[in-house]
Design a protein around this motif. Structure first.
Motif, short mmCIF file in Angstrom:
data_model
loop_
_atom_site.label_atom_id
_atom_site.label_comp_id
_atom_site.label_asym_id
_atom_site.label_seq_id
_atom_site.Cartn_x
_atom_site.Cartn_y
_atom_site.Cartn_z
N THR A 232 13.26 -22.47 -32.98
CA THR A 232 13.79 -21.08 -33.01
C THR A 232 12.93 -20.22 -33.93
OG1 THR A 232 15.97 -22.06 -32.79
CG2 THR A 232 15.89 -19.71 -33.32
N MET A 233 12.61 -20.77 -35.07
CA MET A 233 11.78 -20.01 -36.01
C MET A 233 10.38 -19.75 -35.42
SD MET A 233 11.51 -18.41 -38.79
CE MET A 233 12.74 -18.80 -40.00
N TYR A 234 9.89 -20.75 -34.72
CA TYR A 234 8.57 -20.64 -34.06
C TYR A 234 8.57 -19.47 -33.06
CZ TYR A 234 4.61 -22.22 -31.14
OH TYR A 234 3.43 -22.31 -30.44
N LEU A 235 9.61 -19.46 -32.21
CA LEU A 235 9.73 -18.38 -31.22
C LEU A 235 9.89 -17.03 -31.92
CD1 LEU A 235 12.20 -20.04 -28.68
CD2 LEU A 235 9.75 -19.73 -28.41
N PHE A 236 10.66 -17.07 -32.99
CA PHE A 236 10.93 -15.87 -33.75
C PHE A 236 9.65 -15.25 -34.34
CE2 PHE A 236 13.55 -13.51 -36.74
CZ PHE A 236 14.54 -13.14 -35.86
N LEU A 237 8.83 -16.09 -34.91
CA LEU A 237 7.59 -15.61 -35.53
C LEU A 237 6.64 -15.05 -34.47
CD1 LEU A 237 7.01 -18.39 -38.20
CD2 LEU A 237 7.70 -16.03 -38.62
N ILE A 238 6.63 -15.70 -33.29
CA ILE A 238 5.78 -15.19 -32.20
C ILE A 238 6.28 -13.81 -31.77
CG2 ILE A 238 5.03 -15.59 -29.81
CD1 ILE A 238 5.35 -18.64 -30.50
N PHE A 239 7.62 -13.65 -31.73
CA PHE A 239 8.22 -12.37 -31.38
C PHE A 239 7.84 -11.30 -32.40
CE2 PHE A 239 11.98 -9.48 -31.23
CZ PHE A 239 11.77 -9.02 -29.95
N VAL A 240 7.88 -11.69 -33.67
CA VAL A 240 7.51 -10.75 -34.74
C VAL A 240 6.04 -10.32 -34.58
CG1 VAL A 240 7.16 -10.48 -37.24
CG2 VAL A 240 9.22 -11.59 -36.40
N LEU A 241 5.18 -11.31 -34.30
CA LEU A 241 3.75 -11.00 -34.11
C LEU A 241 3.56 -10.04 -32.94
CD1 LEU A 241 2.05 -14.47 -34.70
CD2 LEU A 241 1.79 -12.42 -36.10
N ASN A 242 4.33 -10.25 -31.86
CA ASN A 242 4.25 -9.36 -30.70
C ASN A 242 4.64 -7.94 -31.09
OD1 ASN A 242 3.31 -10.97 -28.72
ND2 ASN A 242 5.31 -11.50 -27.87
N GLU A 243 5.74 -7.84 -31.86
CA GLU A 243 6.23 -6.52 -32.27
C GLU A 243 5.23 -5.81 -33.17
OE1 GLU A 243 8.98 -4.61 -31.56
OE2 GLU A 243 9.13 -6.03 -29.91
N ILE A 244 4.60 -6.61 -34.04
CA ILE A 244 3.70 -6.00 -35.02
C ILE A 244 2.33 -5.67 -34.41
CG2 ILE A 244 2.44 -6.41 -37.19
CD1 ILE A 244 4.82 -8.13 -38.07
N ILE A 245 1.85 -6.56 -33.55
CA ILE A 245 0.48 -6.37 -33.02
C ILE A 245 0.48 -5.80 -31.60
CG2 ILE A 245 -1.73 -7.50 -32.49
CD1 ILE A 245 -0.84 -9.72 -34.53
N TRP A 246 1.12 -6.50 -30.68
CA TRP A 246 0.88 -6.19 -29.27
C TRP A 246 1.63 -4.97 -28.74
CZ3 TRP A 246 -3.47 -7.79 -27.91
CH2 TRP A 246 -3.96 -9.00 -28.41
N ILE A 247 2.88 -4.79 -29.19
CA ILE A 247 3.62 -3.63 -28.68
C ILE A 247 2.96 -2.32 -29.12
CG2 ILE A 247 5.88 -2.44 -28.65
CD1 ILE A 247 5.77 -5.07 -27.01
N PHE B 33 -7.36 -4.77 -20.82
CA PHE B 33 -7.69 -5.74 -21.87
C PHE B 33 -6.45 -6.11 -22.69
CE2 PHE B 33 -9.07 -6.67 -26.22
CZ PHE B 33 -9.92 -7.75 -25.98
N VAL B 34 -5.66 -5.08 -23.03
CA VAL B 34 -4.45 -5.33 -23.82
C VAL B 34 -3.45 -6.14 -22.99
CG1 VAL B 34 -2.49 -4.25 -25.01
CG2 VAL B 34 -4.77 -3.32 -25.31
N THR B 35 -3.27 -5.76 -21.71
CA THR B 35 -2.33 -6.50 -20.85
C THR B 35 -2.76 -7.96 -20.72
OG1 THR B 35 -2.08 -4.46 -19.61
CG2 THR B 35 -1.18 -6.42 -18.59
N GLY B 36 -4.04 -8.18 -20.43
CA GLY B 36 -4.56 -9.55 -20.30
C GLY B 36 -4.42 -10.32 -21.60
N SER B 37 -4.64 -9.63 -22.72
CA SER B 37 -4.53 -10.28 -24.03
C SER B 37 -3.10 -10.73 -24.30
CB SER B 37 -4.96 -9.31 -25.14
OG SER B 37 -6.33 -9.04 -25.03
N ILE B 38 -2.13 -9.89 -23.94
CA ILE B 38 -0.72 -10.25 -24.18
C ILE B 38 -0.37 -11.51 -23.39
CG2 ILE B 38 1.68 -9.51 -23.77
CD1 ILE B 38 0.71 -6.63 -24.44
#
Lengths: 249, 241
Positions: free
Chosen positions: A222-237, A174-179
């Motif tokens: 760049t900021m858009y990509l950056f924020l998505i990266f931050v969200l990944n770090e905070i939630i998905w990782i 579920f987590v893999t598919g969600s990412i």
């Protein structure tokens, strides 16, 4: 009783500490780059207040779309693996449905919902649902037979089976598919907002491009990509690390 | 269901449909498990022993035949442990009790008893990944015993372990059997193991699995695995396989 061949769980604790350290390092890196970016663009005319407002409004669309898609995906995966008969009918149907080009839905959605935010949300649901559904179906079909037998023998039936066996067993998939789904959603969001002319970060970036503000557009993307990266770090990782505990050996 | 009555397997057959053809796995299997008896089923690989155990557990329906007096409370120990990776040792042992809706206090008491019995104090909060093979199988045994079953079904419980761990655990299984007086049906492909543990040895032939011979093991307990009589019985069974 003998008490030999004991492995102390220290090794795993160390691994957990390492993972936490790596996460903090990533976050530190993000903060440094973000600061440099903000300093470099402070004299630029990009309206950050507008950008973040639109980003937040798009984030709400993605979150709503994700939760609806995740719920439907779980239901579809459970239903399509209920028994061989249903599987033989439903899986080919889902397979055809997932190959349907999602952008082709936008004109239909515009007719149905005009230019409301629901056009984007439903578009995102259709984008996110397939990676989760098919990852879950694959996980259920490759489940460890002895675990399923143990659950049956020790009384996990009906709702209890779902709660204590099926859902925990599905969590890593579920987590893999969600990412994957979450990533695809952010990718599709910009196009969807521009085509449907719905306000959000995608439409905002599209407007910057139309007005010829290339520098602003680059900073915005760049900021858009950056924020998505931050969200990944905070939630998905962290979720991915957590779900590794649920994985079979 | 009465635990004082013997469990009777009457003419059990099992076949699976494979590409429109019947694949016979078991044929006409009959034997009896008396209360408190230790029965070992021996036979070569692919002989349907594990299928037979799953029929006894009720997770596979026999194609023909029936089982009389099979208790509903049964514990099953798996070859590859089958511990739920997301649960701790404590939660794995408590699994069957949680499913049976026992209250927290009862669960706690039973789990504590079983953890003590298998010697895993201090590891209650560990996950299966953090345990050695021997420890995992002890948790598997504790999970089976926690529900206080009338019969224990063991599917080659020692075959995934190294020889020293298997030897220790074999002694522990014997100790648990003598302490709890439960009926045990164990599948194994090791004849020495069957002779060391069992009162009755069901020798099965393979493809399809049939009962070849039922041998009453009258060697005195505790059994010395180095005696002439022990080796004689081992040889006698190996000749049947």
């Amino acid at each position: 009783m003998r008490f030999s061949h004991v492995i102390h769980p220290n090794g795993t604790i160390r691994q957990r500490r390492n993972r936490r350290k790596q996460r903090w390092l990533s976050l530190g890196f993000i903060v440094v780059v973000l600061t440099i970016l903000l300093i470099a663009t402070r004299s630029n005319t990009l309206n950050w207040y507008e950008f973040y407002t639109f980003f937040f409004s798009s984030l709400i669309s993605v979150v709503i779309g994700y939760f609806i898609a995740a719920l439907l995906a779980v239901i579809l995966a459970l239903a399509s693996t209920k028994n061989k008969f249903i599987e033989n009918i439903l899986v080919p149907v889902l397979d055809v449905a997932q190959s349907f080009p999602t952008f082709a839905l936008i004109p239909v959605l515009l007719v149905l919902f005009s230019t409301s935010r629901w056009v984007v949300v439903i578009f995102l649901v259709v984008t996110i649902i397939w990676p989760i559904t098919f990852t879950l179906i694959a996980a259920i079909k490759s489940e460890r037979e002895d675990l399923s037998e143990a659950a049956t023998i020790y009384g996990a039936h009906g709702i209890k089976r779902l709660r204590y066996y099926r859902l925990p067993d599905m969590l890593p998939a579920f987590v893999t598919g969600s990412i994957i789904g979450w990533g695809e959603a952010w990718e599709a969001l910009i196009g969807a907002e521009i085509i449907a002319k719905v306000s959000g970060v995608g439409a905002y970036l599209g407007k910057l491009g139309e007005n010829g503000g290339v520098a602003q557009l680059v900073v915005g993307i760049t900021m858009y990509l950056f924020l998505i990266f931050v969200l990944n770090e905070i939630i998905w990782i962290p979720l991915l690390n957590y779900s590794s505990r649920y994985q079979n050996e | 269901m009465n635990s004082k009555k013997p469990i009777q397997l009457l003419r059990i057959s099992k076949w699976f449909d494979e590409k429109g053809e019947k694949l016979r796995v078991l044929e006409d299997v009959s034997f009896t498990v008396h209360p408190g008896e230790f029965v070992c089923i021996v036979g070569s690989s692919g002989g349907g022993k594990s299928t037979l155990l799953r029929i006894l557990a009720g997770i596979i329906e026999p194609s023909e035949g029936r089982i009389i007096n099979m208790p509903t409370e049964l514990g099953f120990v798996f070859q590859n442990f089958a511990l739920f990776p997301w649960l701790t040792v404590h939660e794995n042992i408590a699994f069957g009790l949680t499913m049976a809706d026992l209250d927290k206090k009862q669960i706690e008491t039973r789990v504590r008893e079983e953890v003590k019995r298998i010697g895993l104090q201090g590891f209650e909060r560990s996950h299966p990944k953090e345990l050695s093979g021997g420890m995992k199988q002890r948790v598997g045994i504790a999970r089976a015993l926690a529900i206080q079953p009338q019969v224990l079904l063991l599917d080659e419980p020692l075959s995934a372990l190294d020889e020293i761990t298997a030897k220790n655990l074999r002694t522990d299984i014997l100790f648990i059997w003598q302490q709890t007086h439960k009926s045990i049906v164990m599948v194994t492909h090791l004849v020495e193991e069957a002779v060391q543990l069992a009162d009755t040895i069901v020798v099965m032939s393979s493809r399809p699995g049939r009962v070849h011979k039922i041998i009453k093991n009258t060697l005195p307990r505790p059994r010395n695995t180095r005696t002439k009589e022990f080796f004689k019985l081992v040889d006698e069974i190996e000749e049947q396989l």
